[in-house]
Design an enzyme around this catalytic site. Structure first.
Site, short mmCIF file in Angstrom:
data_model
loop_
_atom_site.label_atom_id
_atom_site.label_comp_id
_atom_site.label_asym_id
_atom_site.label_seq_id
_atom_site.Cartn_x
_atom_site.Cartn_y
_atom_site.Cartn_z
N ASN A 1 24.20 17.13 -42.80
CA ASN A 1 22.94 16.84 -43.48
C ASN A 1 23.19 16.61 -44.95
O ASN A 1 23.67 17.51 -45.64
CB ASN A 1 21.96 18.01 -43.33
CG ASN A 1 20.77 17.87 -44.27
OD1 ASN A 1 19.92 17.01 -44.09
ND2 ASN A 1 20.73 18.69 -45.32
N GLU A 2 22.88 15.42 -45.43
CA GLU A 2 22.86 15.14 -46.87
C GLU A 2 24.18 15.48 -47.55
O GLU A 2 24.22 15.83 -48.72
CB GLU A 2 21.71 15.94 -47.52
CG GLU A 2 21.14 15.29 -48.77
CD GLU A 2 19.91 16.04 -49.27
OE1 GLU A 2 18.82 15.45 -49.19
OE2 GLU A 2 20.04 17.19 -49.72
N CYS B 1 18.38 21.25 -45.09
CA CYS B 1 19.39 22.14 -45.65
C CYS B 1 19.63 23.37 -44.81
O CYS B 1 20.67 24.02 -44.96
CB CYS B 1 19.01 22.52 -47.08
SG CYS B 1 19.07 21.13 -48.23
N GLU C 1 11.72 20.60 -40.81
CA GLU C 1 12.61 21.62 -41.36
C GLU C 1 11.80 22.89 -41.57
O GLU C 1 10.64 22.85 -41.96
CB GLU C 1 13.24 21.19 -42.68
CG GLU C 1 14.11 22.29 -43.28
CD GLU C 1 15.09 21.81 -44.32
OE1 GLU C 1 16.02 22.56 -44.64
OE2 GLU C 1 14.93 20.68 -44.82
#
Length: 668
Positions: free
Chosen positions: A380-381, A245, A52
């Site tokens: 994502n998440e 994120c 990331e």
């Protein structure tokens, strides 16, 4: 899926904590390994990496570019630059998505100067004897012009600031790319790039770039060699990118859009990095994404390091943390088609023939052959109904067009249900099971006690549903979020549970991966660096030890017929075993999380052997860590161990140091 392990492990917390502190008894802990029967195969994707762009991981890190704001597209167009003399910023340049450029003109007096100085990322790092390729798109509207290209040390005590210089002639009134190579005579972490206008004719400059010639694989738009080599040396089986994120963005306008990250690098638009403003206590207002490290480069790097690519795409949702329960922040379900098309087009970009719409774009970038992508993550998440209802049409569309692609969903940002927990981990697994996701991405950043008491986490998982992808995990250390030795040993201990449960755990990637020592925002991280040097953390070595000693099949390893995961009477031990069909070896991994050394014995039923090689992580300072100054303070050490040979069984006796991790390889 019901995680029955939670209640039982919590009941043992106090007893296990005492054991982990006090260590074992004088008598050896005896473990039995059945070498006659192979267990579940260990997936090649078991141990991998997660990238990331946080902590200056891309621009200023892995991506080899040394110039900050090379196309003048930052909102403050000269951020990262010092301009002097007569400099004008214009916005009608040759690249549609990067329209800004500068014009250097005659300052009007022979004693005055016009030019630019770029500061790089915390300084421009140069190495003695290395070559650096300067390139620029330029034009000279009023006839031939010239530039003096310099590498400088503003703090030099010598006669000159510049220590390398070349003259570059701009010969055309039309936009054209020019290149010159400079050789650095010294090593310097905080150099700068300076450009002087030479003569009176004005020159327009766009996409000013400086790269090491010696990049990874020697590519012009390449990766920083030492950092990319560190990834290759991990021998990862899976490479997850681009986040994290940043996939979501603070809002949908700043989400990562893969289509903006391909094609000519000069025409990739700037994107605001959501980590620019997330932490005001470590704030970096110049943190943007150039997209120079884009999806083509990610796929290429995956191929280079031998890892399966796992791209994660946006599901039509902005970051849920920053847009708590805001329906308006996310795309209505009825308007998701462009996001679904992004997923389908990406699969074609990666796998389609060179004459398909998106496969042609890949071929034009220099890779006619498909990348053979097998996995895709959607979201994502994310968690809750916001996510579940949006994921459904993605799954349906991907299954219909590309039934062989494996889909990764997510269970949210926490690893279990707790009272009043908004994220509802169990609900995430139920939803992913109902939608028939192939893998479920679990995330857990937890302290020492959690890692000590969750060694049995996956032993009771439902074997009939999706497989597990431990997509982000790290032992943070309670009150000390850094890469210290103790946290790494507890990660090693916990990972024995991945191996023991290889039938359900198919992928694991710790996080984060990279951090600049002058620009970090989140820790711990696997690899740290400054402008010219890097070091690998103990957590990095733990991952490398597992990946390079994975084996092909699980073997049963028990103590008193129970898995060895710091259960009652196991004296803080964690252990697992595997067989490697390629080398005909049994591989044992054992962590001693107690604060005392303790004797152990492994009975290897069904094999004869006399000697084992060992790799050991052992260190006395629990809070110690590697650093730029001491990059190899803590590294794995090679050794051997003797076995007592028998006709049908070999016995390996040893003494494990306190708070240590050891691997044995025993040749059958």
């Amino acid at each position: 899926m019901k995680t029955k392990l939670l209640t039982s492990t919590l009941l043992l917390v106090s007893a296990l904590t005492v054991q982990a502190q006090d260590g074992g008894a004088n008598q050896p802990s005896v473990m039995d390994i059945n070498t006659k029967k192979l267990g579940a195969p260990i997936q090649k994707t078991m141990y991998g990496i997660f990238f990331e762009d946080i902590n200056y991981a891309a621009d200023g890190g892995l991506y080899g570019e040394l110039v900050k704001n090379r196309s003048f597209e930052f909102p403050q167009h000269l951020m990262g630059w010092q301009a002097f003399g007569k400099v004008e910023v214009k916005d009608d340049g040759p690249f549609e998505r990067c329209p800004h450029y500068v014009v250097l003109a005659d300052p009007g007096h022979k004693e005055r100067r016009t030019g630019l100085v770029n500061e790089g990322y915390f300084g421009i790092g140069l190495t003695k004897g290395e070559q650096y390729r300067f390139s620029v798109w330029a034009k000279a509207p009023k006839g031939e012009a010239a530039l003096r290209i310099q590498l400088i040390d503003e703090h030099s005590m010598g006669e000159k600031q510049e220590f390398a210089e070349e003259t570059l002639a701009v010969s055309s009134a039309e936009w054209k790319k020019y290149t010159v190579v400079l050789t650095s005579p010294l090593t310097l972490k905080h150099a700068k790039l300076r450009i002087f206008l030479k003569g009176k004719n004005a020159v327009a400059l766009e996409h000013i770039s400086l790269f090491p010639v010696n990049t990874y694989k020697n590519r012009e738009n390449g990766m920083r060699r030492d950092l990319a080599q560190a990834l290759e040396d991990l021998h990862p089986g899976i490479f997850r990118f681009p986040g994290g994120c940043i996939v979501e963005g603070t809002d949908l306008a700043t989400r990562y859009q893969w289509k903006n990250s391909i094609g000519p690098v000069e025409n990739r638009p700037l994107n605001q990095n959501r980590w620019e403003h997330t932490f005001d206590y470590r704030y970096y207002p110049d943190y943007y994404q150039s997209y120079g490290l884009g999806f083509f480069e990610f796929f290429q790097l995956s191929e280079d390091i031998g890892a399966e690519p796992l791209p994660i795409l946006n599901v039509g949702m902005a970051c849920q943390y920053q847009n708590w329960n805001k329906e308006s922040a996310h795309v209505p379900v009825s308007d998701l088609q462009p996001y679904i098309d992004d997923c389908l087009d990406l699969i074609e970009f990666a796998n389609g023939p060179a004459d398909s719409e998106w496969g042609k774009k890949r071929a034009e970038m220099g890779h006619p052959a498909p990348f053979n992508m097998k996995y895709i993550g959607v979201g994502n998440e994310q968690w809750g109904e916001f996510y579940y209802e949006r994921l459904k049409p993605f799954v349906a569309a991907i299954r219909a067009k590309y039934p062989d692609i494996k889909i990764v969903g997510t269970s949210g940002p926490v690893p279990e249900d707790v009272p009043d927990n908004t994220y509802r981990f169990e609900d995430g697994w139920k939803a992913m099971t109902a939608q028939k996701a192939d893998l479920v991405d679990e995330h857990y950043y937890r302290d020492e006690q959690w890692f000590l008491t969750h060694g049995l986490r996956y032993d009771s998982y439902n074997r009939k549903g999706p497989k597990v992808f431990a997509g982000e995990y790290a032992c943070h250390g309670k009150g000390k979020k850094w890469n210290h030795y103790e946290a790494a040993i507890l990660e090693a201990a916990f990972m024995t549970g991945f191996e023991r449960n290889a039938d359900i755990v198919h992928m694991t990637t710790p996080a984060p991966l990279f951090a600049h020592v002058d620009g970090w925002q989140w820790r711990p991280d696997q690899i740290w660096y400054d402008q010219t040097q890097m070091f690998k953390t103990v957590s990095y070595y733990v991952q490398q030890l597992y990946a390079t000693n994975a084996g092909t099949h699980v073997l049963s390893l028990t103590m008193d017929k129970k898995p060895v995961a710091n259960q009652e009477g196991q004296n803080g031990l964690f252990a697992s075993a595997a067989y490697d069909q390629q080398t005909n070896e049994v591989i044992i991994k054992v962590a001693n999380t107690s604060r005392q050394q303790q004797p152990v014995q492994f009975n290897l039923a069904g094999m004869a052997a006399e000697k084992a090689t060992t790799l050991t992580l052992s260190h006395s300072g629990m809070d110690d860590e590697n650093s730029i100054a001491r990059p190899e303070l803590i590294t794995p050490q090679k050794g051997t161990a003797q076995l007592t040979a028998g006709k049908k069984q070999a016995a390996l006796s040893d003494v494990l140091p306190a708070m240590s991790f050891r691997i044995y390889r025993v040749k059958k």
